[in-house]
Design a protein around this motif. Structure first.
Motif, mmCIF file in Angstrom:
data_model
loop_
_atom_site.group_PDB
_atom_site.id
_atom_site.type_symbol
_atom_site.label_atom_id
_atom_site.label_comp_id
_atom_site.label_asym_id
_atom_site.label_seq_id
_atom_site.Cartn_x
_atom_site.Cartn_y
_atom_site.Cartn_z
ATOM 1 N N VAL A 161 0.849 -1.190 0.000
ATOM 2 C CA VAL A 161 0.000 0.000 0.000
ATOM 3 C C VAL A 161 0.880 1.232 0.000
ATOM 4 C CG1 VAL A 161 -1.866 -1.195 1.196
ATOM 5 C CG2 VAL A 161 -0.218 0.134 2.521
ATOM 6 N N GLY A 162 0.355 2.279 -0.598
ATOM 7 C CA GLY A 162 1.136 3.505 -0.727
ATOM 8 C C GLY A 162 0.529 4.417 -1.762
ATOM 9 N N PRO A 163 1.340 4.948 -2.669
ATOM 10 C CA PRO A 163 0.835 5.912 -3.642
ATOM 11 C C PRO A 163 -0.257 5.359 -4.554
ATOM 12 C CG PRO A 163 3.236 5.984 -3.537
ATOM 13 C CD PRO A 163 2.807 4.789 -2.741
ATOM 14 N N ILE A 164 -0.230 4.036 -4.821
ATOM 15 C CA ILE A 164 -1.182 3.457 -5.771
ATOM 16 C C ILE A 164 -2.323 2.734 -5.068
ATOM 17 C CG2 ILE A 164 -1.454 1.786 -7.650
ATOM 18 C CD1 ILE A 164 1.373 2.480 -8.534
ATOM 19 N N ARG A 165 -2.000 1.960 -4.023
ATOM 20 C CA ARG A 165 -3.020 1.185 -3.307
ATOM 21 C C ARG A 165 -3.315 1.868 -1.977
ATOM 22 N NH1 ARG A 165 -0.437 -1.783 -6.726
ATOM 23 N NH2 ARG A 165 1.513 -1.327 -5.629
ATOM 24 N N ASP A 166 -4.586 2.247 -1.777
ATOM 25 C CA ASP A 166 -4.960 3.055 -0.621
ATOM 26 C C ASP A 166 -5.732 2.229 0.402
ATOM 27 O OD1 ASP A 166 -7.403 2.657 -1.835
ATOM 28 O OD2 ASP A 166 -7.700 4.761 -2.402
ATOM 29 N N ALA A 167 -6.368 2.908 1.360
ATOM 30 C CA ALA A 167 -7.117 2.230 2.408
ATOM 31 C C ALA A 167 -8.281 1.420 1.845
ATOM 32 C CB ALA A 167 -7.624 3.242 3.434
ATOM 33 N N GLY A 168 -8.832 1.856 0.723
ATOM 34 C CA GLY A 168 -9.914 1.096 0.099
ATOM 35 C C GLY A 168 -9.441 -0.280 -0.336
ATOM 36 N N PHE A 169 -8.221 -0.344 -0.854
ATOM 37 C CA PHE A 169 -7.640 -1.632 -1.233
ATOM 38 C C PHE A 169 -7.459 -2.513 0.001
ATOM 39 C CE2 PHE A 169 -3.698 -4.116 -1.397
ATOM 40 C CZ PHE A 169 -3.995 -4.996 -2.433
ATOM 41 N N THR A 170 -6.894 -1.934 1.067
ATOM 42 C CA THR A 170 -6.683 -2.706 2.294
ATOM 43 C C THR A 170 -8.013 -3.197 2.847
ATOM 44 O OG1 THR A 170 -4.768 -1.312 2.776
ATOM 45 C CG2 THR A 170 -5.587 -2.702 4.552
ATOM 46 N N ARG A 171 -9.052 -2.371 2.802
ATOM 47 C CA ARG A 171 -10.378 -2.771 3.279
ATOM 48 C C ARG A 171 -10.892 -3.974 2.499
ATOM 49 N NH1 ARG A 171 -12.740 -3.124 7.500
ATOM 50 N NH2 ARG A 171 -12.098 -0.996 7.987
ATOM 51 N N ARG A 172 -10.704 -3.987 1.203
ATOM 52 C CA ARG A 172 -11.173 -5.125 0.404
ATOM 53 C C ARG A 172 -10.427 -6.404 0.794
ATOM 54 N NH1 ARG A 172 -11.144 -0.966 -3.399
ATOM 55 N NH2 ARG A 172 -9.159 -1.598 -4.324
ATOM 56 N N VAL A 173 -9.124 -6.279 1.049
ATOM 57 C CA VAL A 173 -8.340 -7.441 1.478
ATOM 58 C C VAL A 173 -8.848 -7.951 2.824
ATOM 59 C CG1 VAL A 173 -6.057 -8.194 2.262
ATOM 60 C CG2 VAL A 173 -6.272 -6.852 0.164
ATOM 61 N N VAL A 174 -9.070 -7.044 3.769
ATOM 62 C CA VAL A 174 -9.551 -7.436 5.097
ATOM 63 C C VAL A 174 -10.904 -8.130 4.999
ATOM 64 C CG1 VAL A 174 -10.407 -6.509 7.304
ATOM 65 C CG2 VAL A 174 -8.234 -5.698 6.349
#
Length: 224
Positions: free
Chosen positions: A11-24
């Protein structure tokens, strides 16, 4: 015992909290007993991208959520700060150490080792990671790079959980990865250590994968 292996979020410049939420959400839907975060969770510094990891606090695993460092934590030059931050999210960081997991009358050891790019007190130390583990106890070792299994030979590691390779990410780059790592994805043997290597949930750099789709493996351990 169901174990979810989550690696290489980047996660960082390209993958944001929305990406992490989908993974969780995807992990929680599998109802794992244990979650192992196998390193390279970030690309950037704590002040820049810590918010993007915040959803990890919502991971649900009754026997615990564990993490080890990856090379990108050290690339950020804030590896210790990152590991400290993970702990504020309810994650148990294994810094060359092990813990006992109990399910009914059965126990296993969950060990974790720093990435090989660590230096000084963050250098990988397999002997410290396995200290006190009885020879007859099933032992899982979280190690970011598959080749860490080379240091685990003859030490009673029953299963190593790794990431790092991205499965090559872009075909035919996987063949170049094979020159550095003994397992690119899936389950393979490195001497006497079985190594399960995930292609990872994210990607490094542009969010592009060719013949190496992202994955979050969930394995089931059964009493013999």
């Amino acid at each position: 015992m169901r174990v979810a292996l989550v690696t290489d979020l980047h996660v960082g410049p390209i993958r944001d909290a929305g990406f992490t939420r989908r993974v969780v959400d995807q992990v929680n839907a599998q109802h794992p007993d244990v979650v192992v975060l196998g390193g390279d969770l970030i690309d950037g510094k704590v002040s820049q991208v810590s918010d993007a990891l915040a959803p990890l606090a919502d991971l649900e695993a009754p026997l615990g959520v564990f993490a080890v460092s990856g090379n990108h934590e050290f690339i950020s030059q804030e590896a210790d700060a990152w590991m400290d931050h993970w702990e504020t999210l309810g994650i148990d960081v294994l810094r060359n150490e092990n813990v006992t997991l109990t399910r009914g009358s059965a126990t296993i050891r969950m060990a974790g080792i720093h990435d090989e790019t660590g230096r000084g007190p963050d250098s990988p130390n397999i002997d410290d990671a396995l200290a006190g583990v009885p020879a007859d106890t099933f032992t899982m070792l979280a190690a970011h790079q598959p080749k860490a299994a080379e240091s685990g030979q003859g030490k009673g590691v029953d299963l190593q959980l790794s990431g790092h390779t991205h499965g090559g990410q872009l075909w035919p780059f996987r063949y170049a990865v094979l020159l550095q790592q003994p397992v690119v994805d899936g389950l393979g043997a490195v001497g006497d250590v079985p190594v399960l290597t995930s292609r990872g949930a994210g990607a490094w750099g542009p969010p592009v994968r060719v013949l190496a789709p992202p994955e979050i493996p969930v394995i089931t351990l059964r009493a013999g």
